[in-house]
Design a protein around this motif. Structure first.
Motif, PDB file in Angstrom:
ATOM      1  N   VAL A  19       8.150  18.042   3.570  1.00 17.37           N
ATOM      2  CA  VAL A  19       8.347  16.804   4.010  1.00 17.37           C
ATOM      3  C   VAL A  19       7.600  15.721   4.055  1.00 17.37           C
ATOM      4  O   VAL A  19       6.585  14.861   4.682  1.00 17.37           O
ATOM      5  N   ARG A  20       8.504  14.723   3.331  1.00 11.97           N
ATOM      6  CA  ARG A  20       8.224  13.296   3.037  1.00 11.97           C
ATOM      7  C   ARG A  20       7.779  12.370   4.384  1.00 11.97           C
ATOM      8  O   ARG A  20       9.041  12.243   4.766  1.00 11.97           O
ATOM      9  N   THR A  21       6.473  11.941   4.255  1.00 10.54           N
ATOM     10  CA  THR A  21       6.019  11.574   6.058  1.00 10.54           C
ATOM     11  C   THR A  21       5.409  10.170   5.314  1.00 10.54           C
ATOM     12  O   THR A  21       4.928   9.973   3.837  1.00 10.54           O
ATOM     13  N   SER A  22       4.694   9.206   6.209  1.00 11.88           N
ATOM     14  CA  SER A  22       4.093   7.896   5.713  1.00 11.88           C
ATOM     15  C   SER A  22       3.285   7.801   7.348  1.00 11.88           C
ATOM     16  O   SER A  22       3.934   7.808   8.207  1.00 11.88           O
ATOM     17  N   VAL A  23       2.285   7.590   7.037  1.00 14.40           N
ATOM     18  CA  VAL A  23       1.276   6.437   7.739  1.00 14.40           C
ATOM     19  C   VAL A  23       1.491   4.872   8.095  1.00 14.40           C
ATOM     20  O   VAL A  23       1.079   4.377   6.684  1.00 14.40           O
ATOM     21  N   GLU A  24       1.882   4.169   8.436  1.00 18.47           N
ATOM     22  CA  GLU A  24       2.450   3.014   8.928  1.00 18.47           C
ATOM     23  C   GLU A  24       1.545   1.922   9.367  1.00 18.47           C
ATOM     24  O   GLU A  24       1.723   0.790   9.261  1.00 18.47           O
ATOM     25  N   GLN A  25       0.652   2.352  10.429  1.00 18.01           N
ATOM     26  CA  GLN A  25      -0.144   1.781  11.635  1.00 18.01           C
ATOM     27  C   GLN A  25      -1.365   2.671  11.638  1.00 18.01           C
ATOM     28  O   GLN A  25      -1.415   4.029  11.686  1.00 18.01           O
ATOM     29  N   PHE A  26      -2.271   1.885  11.909  1.00 17.10           N
ATOM     30  CA  PHE A  26      -3.446   2.273  12.111  1.00 17.10           C
ATOM     31  C   PHE A  26      -4.619   1.933  12.473  1.00 17.10           C
ATOM     32  O   PHE A  26      -4.320   0.535  12.507  1.00 17.10           O
ATOM     33  N   ASP A  27      -5.758   2.079  13.694  1.00 19.28           N
ATOM     34  CA  ASP A  27      -6.863   1.268  13.901  1.00 19.28           C
ATOM     35  C   ASP A  27      -7.786   2.111  14.967  1.00 19.28           C
ATOM     36  O   ASP A  27      -7.200   2.699  15.675  1.00 19.28           O
ATOM     37  N   VAL A  28      -8.858   1.930  14.603  1.00 23.97           N
ATOM     38  CA  VAL A  28      -9.982   2.053  15.610  1.00 23.97           C
ATOM     39  C   VAL A  28     -10.978   0.690  16.126  1.00 23.97           C
ATOM     40  O   VAL A  28     -11.507   0.218  14.922  1.00 23.97           O
ATOM     41  N   GLN A  29     -10.719   1.352  17.266  1.00 21.01           N
ATOM     42  CA  GLN A  29     -11.964  -0.523  18.259  1.00 21.01           C
ATOM     43  C   GLN A  29     -12.238   0.826  19.103  1.00 21.01           C
ATOM     44  O   GLN A  29     -11.822   1.870  19.654  1.00 21.01           O
ATOM     45  N   SER A  71       0.914  -1.200  -0.241  1.00 26.09           N
ATOM     46  CA  SER A  71      -0.381   0.250   0.094  1.00 26.09           C
ATOM     47  C   SER A  71       0.815   1.262   0.242  1.00 26.09           C
ATOM     48  O   SER A  71       0.796   2.272  -0.654  1.00 26.09           O
ATOM     49  N   GLY A  72       2.006   1.796   0.760  1.00 26.91           N
ATOM     50  CA  GLY A  72       3.001   2.262   1.000  1.00 26.91           C
ATOM     51  C   GLY A  72       3.734   2.199  -0.839  1.00 26.91           C
ATOM     52  O   GLY A  72       3.659   3.201  -1.046  1.00 26.91           O
ATOM     53  N   GLY A  73       3.758   1.585  -1.809  1.00 28.53           N
ATOM     54  CA  GLY A  73       4.131   1.921  -3.016  1.00 28.53           C
ATOM     55  C   GLY A  73       2.720   2.441  -3.838  1.00 28.53           C
ATOM     56  O   GLY A  73       2.937   2.787  -4.562  1.00 28.53           O
ATOM     57  N   VAL A  74       2.174   1.932  -3.791  1.00 26.37           N
ATOM     58  CA  VAL A  74       0.944   2.252  -4.138  1.00 26.37           C
ATOM     59  C   VAL A  74       0.245   3.990  -3.803  1.00 26.37           C
ATOM     60  O   VAL A  74       0.142   4.497  -4.936  1.00 26.37           O
ATOM     61  N   ALA A  75       0.983   3.895  -2.354  1.00 18.59           N
ATOM     62  CA  ALA A  75       0.536   5.602  -2.518  1.00 18.59           C
ATOM     63  C   ALA A  75       2.092   6.149  -3.228  1.00 18.59           C
ATOM     64  O   ALA A  75       1.257   7.198  -3.921  1.00 18.59           O
ATOM     65  N   ALA A  76       2.882   5.724  -3.134  1.00 21.98           N
ATOM     66  CA  ALA A  76       4.058   7.031  -3.867  1.00 21.98           C
ATOM     67  C   ALA A  76       3.470   6.480  -5.389  1.00 21.98           C
ATOM     68  O   ALA A  76       4.124   7.773  -6.007  1.00 21.98           O
ATOM     69  N   GLU A  77       2.984   5.580  -5.795  1.00 18.17           N
ATOM     70  CA  GLU A  77       2.886   5.589  -7.467  1.00 18.17           C
ATOM     71  C   GLU A  77       1.756   6.569  -7.223  1.00 18.17           C
ATOM     72  O   GLU A  77       2.137   7.469  -8.829  1.00 18.17           O
ATOM     73  N   ALA A  78       0.878   6.905  -6.873  1.00 18.59           N
ATOM     74  CA  ALA A  78      -0.023   7.296  -7.107  1.00 18.59           C
ATOM     75  C   ALA A  78       0.212   9.730  -6.256  1.00 18.59           C
ATOM     76  O   ALA A  78      -0.847  10.197  -6.872  1.00 18.59           O
ATOM     77  N   GLY A  79       1.092   9.555  -5.912  1.00 17.51           N
ATOM     78  CA  GLY A  79       1.605  10.443  -5.904  1.00 17.51           C
ATOM     79  C   GLY A  79       0.848  11.377  -4.049  1.00 17.51           C
ATOM     80  O   GLY A  79       0.816  11.976  -3.758  1.00 17.51           O
ATOM     81  N   ARG A  80       0.452  10.060  -3.340  1.00 14.91           N
ATOM     82  CA  ARG A  80      -0.162  11.069  -1.990  1.00 14.91           C
ATOM     83  C   ARG A  80       0.721  10.259  -1.397  1.00 14.91           C
ATOM     84  O   ARG A  80       1.189   9.202  -0.894  1.00 14.91           O
ATOM     85  N   GLY A  81       0.030  10.526  -0.005  1.00 15.78           N
ATOM     86  CA  GLY A  81       0.692  10.627   1.575  1.00 15.78           C
ATOM     87  C   GLY A  81       0.809  12.110   2.554  1.00 15.78           C
ATOM     88  O   GLY A  81      -0.421  12.760   1.825  1.00 15.78           O
ATOM     89  N   PRO A  82       0.616  12.105   3.595  1.00 13.57           N
ATOM     90  CA  PRO A  82      -0.063  12.595   4.067  1.00 13.57           C
ATOM     91  C   PRO A  82       0.755  14.569   4.356  1.00 13.57           C
ATOM     92  O   PRO A  82      -0.147  15.542   4.124  1.00 13.57           O
ATOM     93  N   ALA A  83       1.986  13.864   3.453  1.00 15.49           N
ATOM     94  CA  ALA A  83       2.157  15.365   3.047  1.00 15.49           C
ATOM     95  C   ALA A  83       1.797  15.975   1.321  1.00 15.49           C
ATOM     96  O   ALA A  83       1.768  16.890   1.597  1.00 15.49           O
ATOM     97  N   PHE A  84       1.078  15.231   1.182  1.00 14.48           N
ATOM     98  CA  PHE A  84       0.764  15.059  -1.089  1.00 14.48           C
ATOM     99  C   PHE A  84      -0.290  15.038  -0.787  1.00 14.48           C
ATOM    100  O   PHE A  84      -1.090  14.062  -0.817  1.00 14.48           O
ATOM    101  N   GLY A  85      -1.131  15.633   0.016  1.00 17.84           N
ATOM    102  CA  GLY A  85      -2.342  15.549  -0.685  1.00 17.84           C
ATOM    103  C   GLY A  85      -3.563  15.165   0.996  1.00 17.84           C
ATOM    104  O   GLY A  85      -4.633  14.858   0.791  1.00 17.84           O
TER     105      GLY A  85
END
Length: 776
Positions: A645-655, A525-539
């Motif tokens: 600054v390039r950043t990523s979100v690598e963990q997420f959960d809501v319960q 999913s990180g690769g897909v986000a990078a390919e699409a130019g998406r991420g916390p810092a980009f949209g």
């Protein structure tokens, strides 16, 4: 007096036995493969061939470019016969038989063709027969001899063209005018064979060119001109109809170019991604993996090495012809093929078999016969069971679809069907339920996002590739494995690279949360986000959390991806309102946060707000809905005017608060993925923290790991603490497994922190310049 045993009769019978070996092998090959002919194609490429028999269309991958028109034409002819013979039989079964039968036929003929090929190369008695037998009983060849693919048929056609070219060379050297006829026939076979499988050119054309050169020097140019004409006619026989049915030259070139671009983008080719390690891995896969057993491969390659040295030393002309016959394809294969696709190594198996037989000549004749018989029997012991299991089992994708359709007939209301793209390429052989979602390659989960965001509440049955990880973007509590379907063989040696290798049937209920774009919860999913130019810092990264009346716990983790530079400011928003902000410096660069949400998104929107939301939803996908609240994660630089600054979100959960939520804190490195083992994993440093919201429950922790003893300098002591309490300690080396209790009271005293500590570490360094301090 001691009894004397005379072996003269046995020795005298060896030549007759050797002459009979190819016929025995051919007969056994035909019977064994007809007995276990598969009823369904396994893998996308095999399904494409079956679809091509039904309706030839290269632009729709029926089959995939370059189209294999001669092979598909043979399949169409056998399909007509089978449909007339068995008019009531299942269509997929008949069409699969129609394609696979040619692998059996050509595989049987290959024994005899290779015998003549090696006889033209080497006149020593017994070598040609044994080399042909070893090549055909090689586990990779034997297994592919029953698949609905063109590999074995293409190799048979290429071997025939090679044999004719070799006979033309030897005949021309001796001044035989019949050699010219062989040259012309060989040229025509080469042209036609390229329509069976395009890689034939790399095997047959070099020898054909050599034969033409010899003819020019000995018998003149007339035969060469006729050979060029025959080659051209042989190519036109299939290329003209191929281009015409594709819609013209421009349409065919466009399809071919698109396929080439896809291969380059998705494959790991030495020509585009190569290094020393990848080169070595490609050579090992090409030479050793076809034998599917390390002892068998070691014996064959050991003899082949001896044979190669002997051939160069004693028969340099034979060595040169062998290089012309197989060298160009070997170079092409290693440079431009993804060597994970093991079947691409099939054309090099005959060369290895011949050299192994040459190596066995170092033994006495009796010993040589024993060794070669043992190698053939050993190959069959590996190959035959795998071939039989595969023929009886069939396609995992179609087995899963059959079960799903049967279950849907008894489910009211029926669920929605979705699947990964590779699975959809196989299941298009069969009719799909009308409520089947689209499967855009690499973006399949977004169809589920759209379905739920637009109000869909029916359960989803998803046919997933086990290697894919995009479903990690969906609440794990909503996913349930119904059944797994797997290949019945060791994929590394028999179907490496084939997709899908298996299928998991998952039932997915409306989830508590699901992520859209911009996340890096897995490497994929990180690769897909990078390919699409998406991420916390980009949209921003967007997700949706189900509205609920009670409190919930949100966990989020990620990292600052630059070494040095300004810190990054993160912002978490719910339905457009800022919930939290925090700063992440480049060192250490990672973060993990837990927060309690009191009644997240419980506020119901008014009728007017609903209308406004619907309007936003139709215009832009990133909008809240009546059922789900919109979560957004954004980041920006803390220094105005500086580069983002390039950043990523690598963990997420809501319960909900009564559920357990865990996250990897300081000391854990980014997630990695091993596609061969289908396993996610992380390195830990000398001290790594696991943060747990334990919901006031006693827990059991289960973990698997690996301690690289050679890098660590010995076994490591792994200590697990929660606060002041040592909850587990063990000396670990190699693979290990942990299983221990975590009382709620202990977790409460440590604020939910569990610390893993190793007394040994190492720094990889080397060519990768990896300066991380790693432990386990």
């Amino acid at each position: 007096m001691s009894p004397t045993v005379h072996f003269r009769g046995i020795r005298a019978s060896i030549p007759a036995f050797e002459r009979a070996v190819p016929l025995w092998v051919a007969s056994g090959f035909l019977v064994a493969h007809l007995a276990f002919l598969p009823s369904t194609p396994t893998g996308v490429d095999a399904a494409n061939f079956v679809l091509g028999v039904r309706d030839f269309d290269v632009t729709d991958h029926r089959p995939h470019p370059p189209g294999y028109p001669v092979f598909v034409a043979l399949g169409k002819a056998s399909a007509v016969v089978l449909r007339r013979t068995l008019p009531t039989a299942d269509e997929t079964r008949l069409d699969t038989y129609a394609v696979a039968i040619w692998s059996v036929v050509f595989g049987t003929l290959t024994v005899l063709v290779l015998k003549h090929l090696f006889a033209a190369l080497d006149a020593v008695s017994g070598r040609a027969e044994w080399a042909a037998a070893m090549a055909v009983t090689c586990p990779l060849f034997w297994f592919n001899g029953m698949r609905a693919m063109s590999d074995v048929s293409g190799l048979a056609a290429a071997s025939l063209a090679q044999a004719l070219a070799l006979f033309a060379i030897s005949g021309a050297r001796e001044g035989e005018h019949s050699a010219s006829r062989r040259l012309v026939i060989g040229a025509f076979v080469t042209g036609v064979a390229a329509g069976v499988r395009s890689q034939v050119i790399w095997l047959a054309l070099p020898l054909l060119i050599a034969a033409c050169i010899v003819h020019v020097r000995t018998l003149g140019t007339r035969a060469v001109l006729l050979a060029v004409l025959a080659l051209t006619v042989g190519g036109l026989v299939w290329s003209v109809p191929l281009v015409a049915t594709t819609g013209g030259l421009d349409a065919y070139v466009a399809a071919l170019t698109a396929q080439a671009e896809e291969d380059v983008a998705s494959g790991h080719m030495l020509a585009t991604h190569g290094d020393a390690a990848m080169t070595l891995d490609g050579i090992v896969r090409t030479m050793a993996y076809p034998w599917a057993n390390k002892y068998l491969a070691g014996a064959v390659l050991g003899l082949a090495t001896i044979g190669a040295i002997a051939t160069i030393a004693t028969s340099p002309s034979t060595a040169l012809l062998l290089i012309l016959a197989f060298g160009p394809y070997a170079i092409y294969h290693l440079l431009f093929h993804d060597t994970e696709f093991l079947r691409y190594a099939l054309p090099l198996v005959p060369a290895t078999a011949y050299l192994a037989v040459r190596g066995a000549d170092a033994l006495s004749r009796d010993a040589r016969a024993v060794v070669l018989i043992s190698l053939v029997i050993g190959s069959l012991c590996v190959a035959v069971p795998a071939t039989a299991r595969h023929g009886q089992t069939g396609s995992p994708s179609l087995r899963a679809l059959k079960d799903v359709r049967a279950a849907m007939a008894h489910t009211d209301p029926p669920p929605i069907l979705a699947m990964h793209h590779a699975v959809s390429r196989v299941t298009r052989l069969e009719p799909l339920p009308p409520s089947t979602l689209a499967s855009p390659p690499g973006r399949e989960w977004l169809e589920l996002v759209k379905y739920w965001r637009d109000g869909g509440q029916a359960p989803i049955w998803f046919l997933a590739e086990p290697e894919r990880t995009d479903l990690a973007l969906i609440d794990p509590h909503a996913r349930r494995l119904v059944r797994s379907y797997r290949l019945p063989v060791d994929r590394r040696f028999f179907m490496s690279g084939s997709r899908p290798s298996g299928v998991d049937w998952l039932a997915i209920n409306p989830p508590g949360w699901f992520a859209a774009e911009g996340w890096a919860l897995t490497p994929e999913s990180g690769g897909v986000a990078a390919e699409a130019g998406r991420g916390p810092a980009f949209g921003g990264a967007t997700a949706y959390v189900r509205r609920r009346d009670g409190p919930a716990v949100l966990m989020i983790g990620g990292r600052h991806l630059l070494k040095g530079g300004p810190a990054a400011k993160f912002e978490l928003l719910l339905d457009g309102r800022t919930l939290d902000e925090w700063i992440v410096p480049p060192d250490p660069g990672s973060f993990l946060r837990f927060m309690r949400l009191s009644q997240p998104g419980v506020r119901r929107m008014s009728a007017g707000a609903n209308a406004a939301s619907a309007q936003r939803s139709s215009a832009a996908p990133e909008a809240p809905s009546e059922r789900y609240a919109l979560v957004q994660v954004r980041s920006s630089t803390t220094v105005p005017g500086s580069t983002q600054v390039r950043t990523s979100v690598e963990q997420f959960d809501v319960q909900s608060v009564d559920q357990v939520v865990a996250g990897y804190g300081e000391g854990w490195f980014e997630q990695e993925y091993d596609p061969d083992a289908v396993r996610h994993w992380r390195w830990m440093g000398p001290r790594a923290v696991l943060k747990i919201h334990h919901a006031d429950q006693d827990l059991v922790v289960k973990a698997e790991g690996y301690a690289p003893v050679s890098s660590l300098g010995g076994a490591a002591t792994l200590t697990v603490r929660s606060g002041d309490a040592v909850v587990h300690r063990n000396v670990v080396s190699g693979a290990f497994s942990l299983h221990f209790q975590l009382p709620a009271a202990t977790l409460a005293r440590s604020a939910g922190e569990v610390v893993f500590e190793s007394d040994r570490t190492f720094v990889p360094g080397g060519e990768t310049n990896d300066r991380r301090t790693l432990a386990l």
